[in-house]
Design a protein around this motif. Structure first.
Motif, PDB file in Angstrom:
ATOM      1  N   VAL A   1       0.841  -1.198   0.000  1.00 49.78           N
ATOM      2  CA  VAL A   1       0.000   0.000   0.000  1.00 49.78           C
ATOM      3  C   VAL A   1       0.873   1.245   0.000  1.00 49.78           C
ATOM      4  N   ASN A   2       1.961   1.198   0.769  1.00 43.51           N
ATOM      5  CA  ASN A   2       2.882   2.331   0.811  1.00 43.51           C
ATOM      6  C   ASN A   2       3.494   2.589  -0.565  1.00 43.51           C
ATOM      7  N   LEU A   3       3.851   1.503  -1.260  1.00 45.68           N
ATOM      8  CA  LEU A   3       4.405   1.638  -2.603  1.00 45.68           C
ATOM      9  C   LEU A   3       3.375   2.266  -3.542  1.00 45.68           C
ATOM     10  N   ALA A   4       2.127   1.818  -3.426  1.00 44.77           N
ATOM     11  CA  ALA A   4       1.058   2.390  -4.254  1.00 44.77           C
ATOM     12  C   ALA A   4       0.939   3.892  -4.021  1.00 44.77           C
ATOM     13  N   ARG A   5       1.005   4.311  -2.767  1.00 45.34           N
ATOM     14  CA  ARG A   5       0.927   5.748  -2.448  1.00 45.34           C
ATOM     15  C   ARG A   5       2.036   6.524  -3.150  1.00 45.34           C
ATOM     16  N   HIS A   6       3.266   5.989  -3.060  1.00 48.48           N
ATOM     17  CA  HIS A   6       4.399   6.688  -3.661  1.00 48.48           C
ATOM     18  C   HIS A   6       4.295   6.742  -5.174  1.00 48.48           C
ATOM     19  N   LEU A   7       3.632   5.750  -5.751  1.00 46.68           N
ATOM     20  CA  LEU A   7       3.460   5.727  -7.204  1.00 46.68           C
ATOM     21  C   LEU A   7       2.167   6.425  -7.624  1.00 46.68           C
ATOM     22  N   LYS A   8       1.486   7.045  -6.629  1.00 48.29           N
ATOM     23  CA  LYS A   8       0.242   7.794  -6.879  1.00 48.29           C
ATOM     24  C   LYS A   8      -0.845   6.909  -7.482  1.00 48.29           C
ATOM     25  N   VAL A   9      -0.950   5.702  -6.935  1.00 45.66           N
ATOM     26  CA  VAL A   9      -1.983   4.751  -7.335  1.00 45.66           C
ATOM     27  C   VAL A   9      -2.889   4.490  -6.141  1.00 45.66           C
ATOM     28  N   ASN A  10      -4.194   4.520  -6.357  1.00 41.10           N
ATOM     29  CA  ASN A  10      -5.135   4.173  -5.294  1.00 41.10           C
ATOM     30  C   ASN A  10      -5.155   2.653  -5.156  1.00 41.10           C
ATOM     31  N   PRO A  11      -4.690   2.095  -4.029  1.00 40.20           N
ATOM     32  CA  PRO A  11      -4.580   0.642  -3.926  1.00 40.20           C
ATOM     33  C   PRO A  11      -5.923  -0.075  -3.966  1.00 40.20           C
ATOM     34  N   GLU A  12      -6.968   0.547  -3.446  1.00 43.57           N
ATOM     35  CA  GLU A  12      -8.293  -0.072  -3.458  1.00 43.57           C
ATOM     36  C   GLU A  12      -8.778  -0.228  -4.898  1.00 43.57           C
ATOM     37  N   ILE A  13      -8.661   0.831  -5.688  1.00 36.48           N
ATOM     38  CA  ILE A  13      -9.086   0.778  -7.082  1.00 36.48           C
ATOM     39  C   ILE A  13      -8.211  -0.197  -7.865  1.00 36.48           C
ATOM     40  N   ALA A  14      -6.895  -0.162  -7.606  1.00 39.05           N
ATOM     41  CA  ALA A  14      -5.981  -1.050  -8.321  1.00 39.05           C
ATOM     42  C   ALA A  14      -6.326  -2.515  -8.070  1.00 39.05           C
ATOM     43  N   LEU A  15      -6.605  -2.853  -6.813  1.00 42.53           N
ATOM     44  CA  LEU A  15      -6.933  -4.243  -6.487  1.00 42.53           C
ATOM     45  C   LEU A  15      -8.272  -4.644  -7.076  1.00 42.53           C
ATOM     46  N   ARG A  16      -9.251  -3.733  -7.050  1.00 42.02           N
ATOM     47  CA  ARG A  16     -10.554  -4.039  -7.637  1.00 42.02           C
ATOM     48  C   ARG A  16     -10.424  -4.295  -9.135  1.00 42.02           C
ATOM     49  N   GLU A  17      -9.616  -3.481  -9.812  1.00 45.78           N
ATOM     50  CA  GLU A  17      -9.427  -3.655 -11.250  1.00 45.78           C
ATOM     51  C   GLU A  17      -8.715  -4.978 -11.552  1.00 45.78           C
ATOM     52  N   SER A  18      -7.713  -5.307 -10.740  1.00 46.45           N
ATOM     53  CA  SER A  18      -7.002  -6.572 -10.956  1.00 46.45           C
ATOM     54  C   SER A  18      -7.901  -7.768 -10.675  1.00 46.45           C
ATOM     55  N   THR A  19      -8.766  -7.637  -9.684  1.00 46.12           N
ATOM     56  CA  THR A  19      -9.707  -8.713  -9.370  1.00 46.12           C
ATOM     57  C   THR A  19     -10.691  -8.920 -10.518  1.00 46.12           C
ATOM     58  N   LYS A  20     -11.170  -7.819 -11.098  1.00 45.77           N
ATOM     59  CA  LYS A  20     -12.075  -7.926 -12.246  1.00 45.77           C
ATOM     60  C   LYS A  20     -11.356  -8.560 -13.438  1.00 45.77           C
ATOM     61  N   LYS A  21     -10.086  -8.198 -13.610  1.00 45.45           N
ATOM     62  CA  LYS A  21      -9.301  -8.769 -14.705  1.00 45.45           C
ATOM     63  C   LYS A  21      -9.111 -10.267 -14.493  1.00 45.45           C
ATOM     64  N   PHE A  22      -8.820 -10.657 -13.252  1.00 45.30           N
ATOM     65  CA  PHE A  22      -8.669 -12.082 -12.937  1.00 45.30           C
ATOM     66  C   PHE A  22      -9.970 -12.831 -13.220  1.00 45.30           C
ATOM     67  N   SER A  23     -11.100 -12.241 -12.804  1.00 48.97           N
ATOM     68  CA  SER A  23     -12.397 -12.887 -12.994  1.00 48.97           C
ATOM     69  C   SER A  23     -12.705 -13.082 -14.471  1.00 48.97           C
ATOM     70  N   ALA A  24     -12.409 -12.064 -15.279  1.00 40.40           N
ATOM     71  CA  ALA A  24     -12.683 -12.160 -16.715  1.00 40.40           C
ATOM     72  C   ALA A  24     -11.844 -13.265 -17.351  1.00 40.40           C
ATOM     73  N   ARG A  25     -10.587 -13.361 -16.970  1.00 42.87           N
ATOM     74  CA  ARG A  25      -9.714 -14.402 -17.527  1.00 42.87           C
ATOM     75  C   ARG A  25     -10.147 -15.796 -17.061  1.00 42.87           C
ATOM     76  N   PHE A  26     -10.538 -15.893 -15.787  1.00 45.44           N
ATOM     77  CA  PHE A  26     -10.967 -17.186 -15.269  1.00 45.44           C
ATOM     78  C   PHE A  26     -12.240 -17.652 -15.972  1.00 45.44           C
ATOM     79  N   GLN A  27     -13.165 -16.711 -16.204  1.00 45.61           N
ATOM     80  CA  GLN A  27     -14.404 -17.064 -16.885  1.00 45.61           C
ATOM     81  C   GLN A  27     -14.141 -17.463 -18.339  1.00 45.61           C
ATOM     82  N   TYR A  28     -13.132 -16.876 -18.954  1.00 41.43           N
ATOM     83  CA  TYR A  28     -12.713 -17.270 -20.300  1.00 41.43           C
ATOM     84  C   TYR A  28     -12.275 -18.736 -20.285  1.00 41.43           C
ATOM     85  N   ILE A  29     -11.477 -19.100 -19.277  1.00 43.83           N
ATOM     86  CA  ILE A  29     -11.020 -20.487 -19.135  1.00 43.83           C
ATOM     87  C   ILE A  29     -12.217 -21.420 -18.920  1.00 43.83           C
TER      88      ILE A  29
END
Length: 267
Positions: free
Chosen positions: A206-234
């Motif tokens: 989370v600290n790294l996300a702050r320094h890179l000016k990334v919202n960690p909550e949004i980043a994780l939600r987006e990655s989770t959605k990406k994972f779900s889409a790929r899993f559903q493809y499989i």
């Protein structure tokens, strides 16, 4: 004269809560029973925004407003405050926290504006605290926030008072250090220690996300959605072959995963 929509909404809520002909469910609610609904409506607003569904956003904002009206009505019945006072409080706070808009303050940078905002919040918290209680810059961060959001808020508070790395490179090193400590804990077999080190790794991420000016909550939600889409493809491709996921070897699923990455990236 016709009532405004706000007055109409307040009147409807008063009628729903009325012991004389109101709704039994609405009447029995209190601040605590409404907590899960209030949280759920806030997340549904976020979901509508992320999906880009503006019609749904209008409806979801209405549902969230209902929660504000509901809580305000309960407070009014108890002689605490009403909706008008809630609206007045936030209006006063917005003016107070924006002296560069409603006053003579001038900020030379966004960082200076942010520091002034945090200072104003600190002064507000200090004015609300009892004299006998110790003061902390972390006061006021709700304890029931999602852990990722709470972590970011607490780190932002600490950083605004000088407790932070001045640049990002040491944070990368800290992530590597914490990852090694997770491996050491895993090798020890101590589950409590593993949990502790995983927590430390997440915190520094989370600290790294702050320094890179990334919202960690949004980043994780987006990655989770990406994972779900790929899993559903499989799932889809395995089902089309007349099999179940458990019938496939990991190497095949991994190949489908890589295929999904390429296919969905094109979309």
């Amino acid at each position: 004269m016709s009532l405004s929509n706000t007055e109409k909404l307040l009147g409807i809520m008063a009628q729903l809560r009325s012991p004389d002909g109101g709704c039994a469910w609405d009447i029995e609610q209190d601040f605590y029973s409404l907590i899960p609904y209030t949280i759920e409506e806030a997340y549904e607003v976020a979901d509508a925004i992320e999906r880009g569904d503006l019609d749904d956003l209008r409806l979801e904002l209405g549902d969230l407003l209902l929660q504000v009206v509901f809580h305000s009505r309960i407070a009014e019945e108890r002689g605490l405050f009403d909706f008008e006072q809630v609206a007045g409080s936030i209006a006063e706070k917005l003016v107070r926290r924006h002296p560069h808009v409603f006053g003579d303050a001038v900020y030379q940078s966004d960082e200076e504006r942010k520091q002034a905002w945090e200072q104003a919040k600190l002064e507000e918290r200090q004015s609300k605290r009892s004299a006998e209680l110790p003061d902390s810059v972390l006061d006021g961060v709700p304890g029931n926030l999602p852990a990722l959001v709470q972590c970011e808020k607490i780190q932002n508070r600490a950083a605004s008072h000088g407790f932070d790395w001045p640049e990002v490179l040491p944070v990368f090193d800290k992530v590597t250090e914490e990852l090694e400590e997770v491996r050491d804990a895993w090798e020890s077999g101590d589950q409590a220690h593993i949990q502790e080190e995983i927590g430390d790794l997440l915190l520094v991420a989370v600290n790294l996300a702050r320094h890179l000016k990334v919202n960690p909550e949004i980043a994780l939600r987006e990655s989770t959605k990406k994972f779900s889409a790929r899993f559903q493809y499989i799932e889809k491709h395995v089902q089309e072959s007349g099999r179940d996921l458990r019938d496939c070897k990991l190497a095949e699923l991994d190949a489908l995963w890589n295929q999904a990455k390429q296919a969905l990236k094109k979309k």
